[in-house]
Design an enzyme around this catalytic site. Structure first.
Site, mmCIF file in Angstrom:
data_model
loop_
_atom_site.group_PDB
_atom_site.id
_atom_site.type_symbol
_atom_site.label_atom_id
_atom_site.label_comp_id
_atom_site.label_asym_id
_atom_site.label_seq_id
_atom_site.Cartn_x
_atom_site.Cartn_y
_atom_site.Cartn_z
ATOM 1 N N TYR A 52 0.972 -1.083 0.154
ATOM 2 C CA TYR A 52 -0.020 0.139 0.083
ATOM 3 C C TYR A 52 1.090 1.098 0.001
ATOM 4 O O TYR A 52 0.458 2.142 -0.642
ATOM 5 C CB TYR A 52 -0.798 0.021 1.324
ATOM 6 C CG TYR A 52 -1.589 1.041 1.551
ATOM 7 C CD1 TYR A 52 -2.752 1.727 0.911
ATOM 8 C CD2 TYR A 52 -1.225 1.835 2.832
ATOM 9 C CE1 TYR A 52 -3.532 2.730 1.197
ATOM 10 C CE2 TYR A 52 -1.748 2.960 3.106
ATOM 11 C CZ TYR A 52 -2.954 3.409 2.548
ATOM 12 O OH TYR A 52 -3.444 4.656 2.908
ATOM 13 N N LYS B 179 1.229 4.372 -2.636
ATOM 14 C CA LYS B 179 0.690 5.891 -2.366
ATOM 15 C C LYS B 179 1.997 6.677 -2.474
ATOM 16 O O LYS B 179 1.882 7.577 -3.082
ATOM 17 C CB LYS B 179 0.637 5.792 -0.830
ATOM 18 C CG LYS B 179 -0.070 6.783 -0.317
ATOM 19 C CD LYS B 179 -0.693 6.468 1.280
ATOM 20 C CE LYS B 179 -1.038 7.673 1.943
ATOM 21 N NZ LYS B 179 -1.617 7.393 3.429
ATOM 22 N N PRO C 47 -2.556 12.224 4.188
ATOM 23 C CA PRO C 47 -3.269 12.169 5.353
ATOM 24 C C PRO C 47 -2.816 11.127 6.629
ATOM 25 O O PRO C 47 -2.359 10.271 6.237
ATOM 26 C CB PRO C 47 -4.512 12.030 5.067
ATOM 27 C CG PRO C 47 -4.438 11.634 3.439
ATOM 28 C CD PRO C 47 -3.137 11.294 3.172
ATOM 29 N N THR C 48 -3.223 11.724 7.770
ATOM 30 C CA THR C 48 -2.858 10.452 8.843
ATOM 31 C C THR C 48 -4.090 9.805 8.968
ATOM 32 O O THR C 48 -4.910 9.447 7.852
ATOM 33 C CB THR C 48 -2.868 11.614 10.187
ATOM 34 O OG1 THR C 48 -2.557 10.375 11.212
ATOM 35 C CG2 THR C 48 -4.255 12.147 10.447
ATOM 36 N N ASP D 213 -0.066 -5.069 18.515
ATOM 37 C CA ASP D 213 -0.295 -3.829 18.818
ATOM 38 C C ASP D 213 0.330 -2.823 17.515
ATOM 39 O O ASP D 213 -0.135 -1.743 17.441
ATOM 40 C CB ASP D 213 1.095 -3.235 19.897
ATOM 41 C CG ASP D 213 0.483 -3.229 21.348
ATOM 42 O OD1 ASP D 213 -0.766 -3.330 21.260
ATOM 43 O OD2 ASP D 213 1.125 -3.400 22.258
ATOM 44 N N TRP E 121 -8.221 -5.021 20.800
ATOM 45 C CA TRP E 121 -6.818 -5.727 20.264
ATOM 46 C C TRP E 121 -5.563 -4.897 20.912
ATOM 47 O O TRP E 121 -5.503 -3.931 21.136
ATOM 48 C CB TRP E 121 -6.652 -5.882 18.853
ATOM 49 C CG TRP E 121 -7.675 -6.820 18.297
ATOM 50 C CD1 TRP E 121 -8.737 -7.383 18.527
ATOM 51 C CD2 TRP E 121 -7.820 -6.671 16.669
ATOM 52 N NE1 TRP E 121 -9.488 -7.956 17.635
ATOM 53 C CE2 TRP E 121 -8.809 -7.421 16.369
ATOM 54 C CE3 TRP E 121 -7.252 -5.984 15.537
ATOM 55 C CZ2 TRP E 121 -9.346 -7.616 15.420
ATOM 56 C CZ3 TRP E 121 -7.450 -6.540 14.312
ATOM 57 C CH2 TRP E 121 -8.528 -7.357 14.203
#
Ligand code: GDP
Length: 207
Positions: free
Chosen positions: A18, A22, A45-46, A151, A84
């Site tokens: 990805y 981008k 963008p975030t 994580d 999660w």
């Protein structure tokens, strides 16, 4: 991460494909500018969230995933919801309408080679984001953190000061954005769909 740091380190392994697509888009804009003088600009963008999100139980981003899970727990009377990971990673979130606003802002105020980061500048832990979602949904049960789930990266924060120095600011706080998002979720997913899970992905897939 500032704009100048792009391509200075390893790509995050789970996002590599990805990320390459981008970055290719950003570079294409830069190349058009250099070769043909086209006034193309790009933004980075975030993490985004907001109305119209994807609520698929297995393939959604953290905020819509938790909105769905907490909503279902509330309506099923479940005493706990599983989040999660450890809850300690920090993430920056931007409401989708604020990104649209930033895009219009940069069209009106910016031209240049470099892409511009668009973030809110504020980080929250996953635990705090989950608590905020429980508050918005008015879920009184307990949040359980499942540390056997990954994580991911400990922090993801964009350095958006170039854009902020031009005078842009996000307008929507995380609390306000989550309330707007949850209202949209409630209008999109009628009660009959509530207890369905992975067997009915099309009900939840983003269009
Ligand atoms: P994502 O694109 O939202 O999955 O982004 P990241 O993988 O960068 O970060 C998500 C963070 O939220 C990680 O620390 C996950 O462990 C945590 N998390 C907690 N619950 C969920 C969940 O139900 N779905 C997802 N995608 N992440 C969760």
């Amino acid at each position: 991460m500032s704009e100048d740091q792009l391509l200075t380190g390893e790509l995050e392994p789970t996002n590599e494909w990805y990320a390459v697509a981008k970055i290719a888009g950003l570079k294409l804009c830069e190349a058009y500018r250099r070769q043909y003088g086209s006034d193309f600009i790009s933004v980075m963008p975030t993490n985004l969230y907001g109305p119209g999100d994807n609520y698929h139980p297995d393939h959604s981003h953290v905020l819509p995933a938790l909105i769905r899970r907490v909503h279902e727990a509330k309506h099923q009377g479940a005493p706990t919801v599983t989040v999660w990971g450890t809850g300690t990673p920090r993430r920056e979130f931007l409401f989708v309408d604020d990104l649209a606003d930033a895009c219009v802002f940069v069209l009106e105020h910016y031209t240049g080679d470099s892409h511009l980061n668009v973030g809110s500048g504020e980080e929250v832990t996953i635990a705090d984001a989950a608590k905020l979602i429980a508050e918005v949904i008015d879920y009184k049960g307990k949040l359980i953190f499942d540390a056997s789930r990954p994580d991911g990266t400990p922090r993801k924060l964009l350095e958006s000061s170039r854009l902020m120095e031009m005078g842009w600011r996000p307008r929507t706080s995380l609390l306000e954005g989550l309330k707007l998002t949850y209202s949209d979720f409630m209008t999109r997913f009628p009660k009959r769909a509530l207890s369905r899970t992975a067997q009915t992905p099309s009900l939840y897939a983003s269009k």
